[in-house]
Structures are given as structure tokens and as C-alpha cells.
Write a protein that holds these residues in place. Structure first.
Motif, PDB file in Angstrom:
ATOM      1  N   GLY A 348       0.677  -1.195  -0.042  1.00 39.36           N
ATOM      2  CA  GLY A 348       0.065  -0.047   0.062  1.00 39.36           C
ATOM      3  C   GLY A 348       0.796   1.209   0.119  1.00 39.36           C
ATOM      4  O   GLY A 348       0.528   2.223  -0.751  1.00 39.36           O
ATOM      5  N   THR A 352       1.533   3.868  -3.556  1.00 42.78           N
ATOM      6  CA  THR A 352       1.286   5.588  -3.141  1.00 42.78           C
ATOM      7  C   THR A 352       2.455   6.204  -3.862  1.00 42.78           C
ATOM      8  O   THR A 352       2.367   7.227  -4.509  1.00 42.78           O
ATOM      9  CB  THR A 352       1.136   5.906  -1.845  1.00 42.78           C
ATOM     10  N   GLY A 368      -9.259   5.860  -0.906  1.00 40.69           N
ATOM     11  CA  GLY A 368      -8.875   5.110   0.252  1.00 40.69           C
ATOM     12  C   GLY A 368      -9.918   5.085   1.471  1.00 40.69           C
ATOM     13  O   GLY A 368     -10.315   4.158   1.813  1.00 40.69           O
ATOM     14  N   PHE A 405      -5.833  -0.187   1.597  1.00 42.77           N
ATOM     15  CA  PHE A 405      -6.191   1.024   1.178  1.00 42.77           C
ATOM     16  C   PHE A 405      -6.010   1.775   2.171  1.00 42.77           C
ATOM     17  O   PHE A 405      -6.695   3.086   2.055  1.00 42.77           O
ATOM     18  CB  PHE A 405      -7.473   0.583   0.755  1.00 42.77           C
ATOM     19  N   GLY A 409      -3.676   5.227   0.445  1.00 41.36           N
ATOM     20  CA  GLY A 409      -4.790   6.209   0.881  1.00 41.36           C
ATOM     21  C   GLY A 409      -4.439   7.204   2.031  1.00 41.36           C
ATOM     22  O   GLY A 409      -3.433   7.785   2.054  1.00 41.36           O
TER      23      GLY A 409
END
Length: 534
Positions: A348, A352, A368, A405, A409
């Protein structure tokens, strides 16, 4: 027009110094994650050592809920205070001057957590709590300083990716904490003087094992202390806050692939008084919305993020190999943490890093929040009829996506955005305020929800299914609120210089620039070649 040194920073290609800065700044976040996430297996080992003599077999080896909640809260409280204090000092004294202090506090308090002075239960818990509070102060100080330093060194094209890469060191810290815990437990288990079994589950060396795990977390941060002290002050702080443009150019010549002649100002501007102070009416008019958005979204995401870790306990209780001995219990807990870190948390973060300067902060943060809400609902609504009796691969799959997420996020973007929105003289302070608001949410998420899960527990220790379902649906609602606040109030910072982000829009920046050009006689001089945006 902007100062040459700032323009050079905005347009500089990503180079060796940026990578070095990621590692140096990221070690603070690494230590933060290591110390905060190793506490679950540590508390299990402490329970084995200091709660073995409990007369009630159902509570044997278990640290009391109130003690666990206190250990969670006290580090978060220290972190919130550290963010406020060190964030403000970063703007008043300078990023570099307080950066090393925060790291040294983290190193020394990590070692202190391991020693914890004595070997009686009350003394160990009190001293551990004290050192974890001090550790929280250092961790809190590192948040605004790491984010601000990286944002002020980065170029405007890849700034989001560079700050996200610093924050991604948290994922490595979580994984390392788990691997170190598993390694130490296996070594101690294999070299135990006596056969360790369920009938003799707690050898004396367990008291050394948990201390060693805590102290090992100080090593990576200590190794980077020397390089952290060699880092120059950021050019933006030196030029815009200290208003020493010449020194800013000299500092940047040492670390960037640029000659002094390219970034030195021929006719530097004289010092100017700041146009408005912190928390003035003009400050709130220009930055109040941004401060509300960054603080509110960080508060909301930390409620969810820190409560999510507590739901791992439902997985731990149903592990087939638990209950054999102290080392194996801690090993199994750390193994689950490592699996989630490697399969969802770390990916994750790095998704990003790859996409934040293409999609933007607002899109990633909104997406997210909403996807986390969807996964919480997919667990919470059918929890009573299905999940409470089927903590199987499907439950772990959905739980892993919540972590994915969260980091692809709002958990990452809320760290980035406050470092980009505010003026240089307020940047570290406002980041600290936003982060402190987040830690208030973390206390609600970890301590408040953890306490709620203890209400009306079943005979086997599992929480009441109705309470669990309600909490999961509430967390989904919190995520929806985060998405709404992000969409309505958070401004996009992608592709803009930090000086452009100080104002509400480019037109206001041009108006302020024109106003100062007309009122500053030095700027009216035809020989002047520089201008500092407000």
C-alpha cells in the motif's frame, strides 16, 4: 519572481541526495513503527512473566485490559505532545537543530524501555510506561520534522513520492519488528536450558527476551544520527524564515548538483517583517480551511487505523499453535503481523509512492477512505451471521485490504499534505497540530474501541458479536466522513511549488506579489532580480 535557489530546488532532478534524505529522515518513522507495533507480542511476553501466578486460570498469563490500554494510550499521548512541541520548535529554532534531539530521545528511550529498571510487576509496568511516554515525545517530534525537511528539499514534480517514500519506512519498521521478535523468540526457545512445554511455559529468560526486542529497535535510528547531524538546514527555512538567501545558496551547492553561480542572487532583497503572525485573523482567513482539513482527516483516519490493529487479536486467538509456551505464542503473533505487513501494508505504501504524483493527493485520499468503508461494511454487516464463526481466509483477505487502502490512501496522504500547504514559517507547526489531532483519534480508536470490545465478552473471551458488528459499521461511517471532508475541504497540492501552495490560488499569489513590488522600493529598483512570495 521566485528566488533562484528555490527555483533550483523545484526543478532539480531526483538525485543521490534525495535518496540519502529519504533514508535519514525515514529512520525516525522506521523506529516509530517498530516500537509501536512490537508492543502486542511484548505485552504477551510480559503477561507470561508477571501474570503467571494469577489464581484465576481464565486470566492466567493475560495482562489486564486496563494495563494494556494504558500502555497504548501513554505512547500516543507522548506522541501528540511531541508533535506540538517539536513542530513549533522546528519553525522557531530551525528544522536541523531539533531534528537530532528528537532522534536521540527515541534511541535513548527505546533502550530505557528494555531496561525498565527492575523486575517486579508494578515497577516494570510503571517504568515501561514512563519510557514509552518519553519515546512518544521523540516519535511525535520526528513526524513534522521529517515531513517538512523532505518536502523542502524535494522538487515539485516528485515531491509527493519522496515524502511518501519517507513515510513508507513505517512499513519496513513493522515488518522488522515482527522479524526481530520471531528471531529472538526462536533463538531463546532453541537455547533454553530446560525443555519448555505447556506445563513449564515461562522460563526466566523470557524476561530478557522482551527487553532485547525493544532495545534492538534503537540500532537503526542510532546508526543514522551522525548523518542526520550533517544535513544542512533546508534552503526554504534559511531563505524564507531566517531570510539569509546567500547561506541558503551555499548550503544547497553542497548537496545538489548545481553551481553556486546558478543559484546565488546578484541583488538579494533586504529582510522583511512577516506579514501576519501564527493564529492571527489573517492566518485563519488564509490557512484555516487547510488546517481544519488536514487535522480533521488525520483525526478520522487514525481512529480507523489504530482500531484496525486491535482486530488482529481475533485472528491471534484462533491460531492452532498458540498456548504451547511463551516464545511460541509471541512468535505466532509476530508472524501474523509480518504476513499482513508484507502482503498489504508495505504494498500500500509503495503503490502510493508510484502513483501520488500522477493521481494527486485528493483522489488517493478520497478513494482510500471510501474503499476502507466498503470493506468495513463487508465485514461488519454479516459479522453476526457469518464472520464471528468463520475467521478464515476470507476474513483475513478483507482485513488485509483495509490495511492496503489505508496506506494507499489517507494514512499516507495525511502525512504528506500538511507538509505542502502552509508557509515555511508555519509549516512544521501546522504539521504538528494536524498530527496531534490524529493521535487524539488514535487514542479513541485504540483505547476507546479496545475497551468497548471488553464489554459483555463470551466465555471463550471473544467479544460480543453485536458489539463487534456495531463498531465495524461505525468505523465504516468514520471512513465515509473522511472521504466527504477530503472532497469538500482538502486542496490539491500536486505539481505546485510550496510557495504557490501558501496562497488560496495563483491569482492571490500574483496580487500579493504585485502589491509587494509596488510598495518595496528595493524591488522597484531595476537591478533587483528576486522576489520572495508571501
Amino acid at each position: 519572481m521566485a528566488l533562484k535557489v528555490l527555483s533550483a530546488l523545484d526543478t532539480a532532478k531526483t538525485q543521490y541526495y534525495h535518496i540519502k534524505a529519504i533514508i535519514i529522515a525515514g529512520m525516525g518513522l522506521f523506529t516509530d513503527a517498530y516500537d509501536l507495533f512490537c508492543i502486542l507480542p511484548i505485552m504477551g511476553l510480559i503477561g507470561r512473566v508477571y501474570y503467571e501466578s494469577e489464581s484465576d486460570d481464565s486470566n492466567k498469563y493475560k495482562v489486564r485490559t486496563s494495563v494494556t490500554s494504558t500502555m497504548l494510550a501513554i505512547a500516543l499521548l507522548g506522541t501528540a505532545i511531541g508533535q506540538l512541541v517539536f513542530g513549533r520548535l522546528g519553525d522557531l529554532v530551525g528544522r536541523r537543530r531539533v531534528y537530532g534531539i528528537a532522534l536521540m530521545i527515541m534511541v535513548l528511550s527505546s533502550i530505557g524501555c528494555g531496561f525498565s529498571i527492575c523486575t517486579t510487576r508494578n515497577c516494570v509496568l510503571v517504568s515501561l510506561g514512563l519510557f514509552r511516554f518519553i519515546l512518544g515525545l521523540g516519535i511525535g517530534g520526528d513526524y513534522p520534522l521529517s515531513a517538512t525537511i523532505m518536502s523542502e528539499f524535494a522538487n515539485k514534480t516528485t515531491r509527493g513520492a519522496l515524502i511518501a517514500a519517507v513515510f513508507s519506512m513505517q512499513g519496513l519498521g513493522i515488518l522488522t519488528a515482527s522479524v526481530v521478535t520471531m528471531t529472538v523468540c526462536r533463538i531463546f526457545d532453541a537455547t533454553s536450558d530446560v525443555h519448555v512445554s505447556a506445563m513449564d511455559p515461562t522460563p526466566q529468560k523470557v524476561d530478557i527476551a522482551w527487553r532485547l526486542i525493544l532495545m534492538l529497535g534503537a540500532i537503526p535510528a542510532a546508526l543514522t544520527f551522525y548523518w542526520r547531524m550533517l544535513m544542512p538546514e533546508t534552503a526554504r527555512y534559511t531563505a524564507l524564515v531566517e531570510q539569509n538567501v546567500a547561506q541558503a545558496a551555499k548550503d544547497m551547492e553542497k548537496v545538489l548538483e548545481v553551481s553556486l553561480s546558478q543559484i546565488a542572487e546578484e541583488y538579494p532583497l533586504p529582510p522583511n517583517e512577516p506579514p501576519y503572525p501564527l493564529f492571527s485573523k489573517q492566518f485563519f482567513r488564509r490557512h484555516g480551511r487547510d488546517l481544519f482539513a488536514s487535522s480533521c482527516t488525520w483525526f478520522l483516519v487514525d481512529i480507523v487505523f489504530y482500531s484496525s490493529n486491535l482486530f488482529q487479536s481475533q485472528i491471534y486467538k484462533h491460531l492452532p499453535d498458540r498456548g504451547k509456551n511463551a516464545y511460541q505464542d509471541a512468535f505466532e503473533v509476530a508472524k501474523i503481523q509480518a504476513i499482513f505487513a508484507a502482503s498489504s501494508t508495505i504494498p500500500g505504501y509503495w503503490v502510493t509512492v508510484c502513483l501520488i504524483d500522477r493521481l494527486g493527493r485528493v483522489k488517493i485520499q478520497t478513494m482510500g477512505f471510501l474503499l476502507m468503508a466498503a470493506f468495513y461494511l463487508s465485514i461488519g454487516i454479516p459479522y453476526i451471521k457469518h464472520w464471528q464463526n468463520h475467521l478464515d481466509l476470507g476474513y483475513k483477505f478483507l482485513y488485509g485490504f483495509i490495511f492496503f487502502f489505508s496506506n494507499f490512501g489517507p494514512n499516507t496522504t495525511t502525512f504528506i499534505v500538511p507538509a505542502e500547504l502552509f508557509p515555511a514559517r508555519f509549516r512544521s507547526t501546522c504539521h504538528g497540530i494536524s498530527g496531534a489531532a490524529g493521535k487524539v483519534g488514535a487514542v479513541i480508536g485504540s483505547v476507546g474501541i479496545y475497551s468497548a470490545l471488553q464489554v459483555d465478552r463470551k466465555e471463550n473471551g471473544d467479544p460480543n458479536a453485536i458489539i463487534m458488528s456495531v463498531i465495524l459499521v461505525i468505523l465504516a461511517g468514520v471512513c465515509v466522513m473522511g472521504g466527504v471532508v477530503t472532497y469538500l475541504f482538502t486542496r490539491e497540492t500536486m505539481g505546485r511549488s510550496l510557495e504557490e501552495n501558501e496562497t488560496d490560488n495563483d491569482e492571490e499569489a500574483k496580487e500579493m506579489c504585485l502589491f509587494r513590488c509596488l510598495t518595496d522600493t528595493s524591488v522597484n529598483s531595476p537591478s533587483s532580480s528576486a522576489h520572495i512570495l508571501p
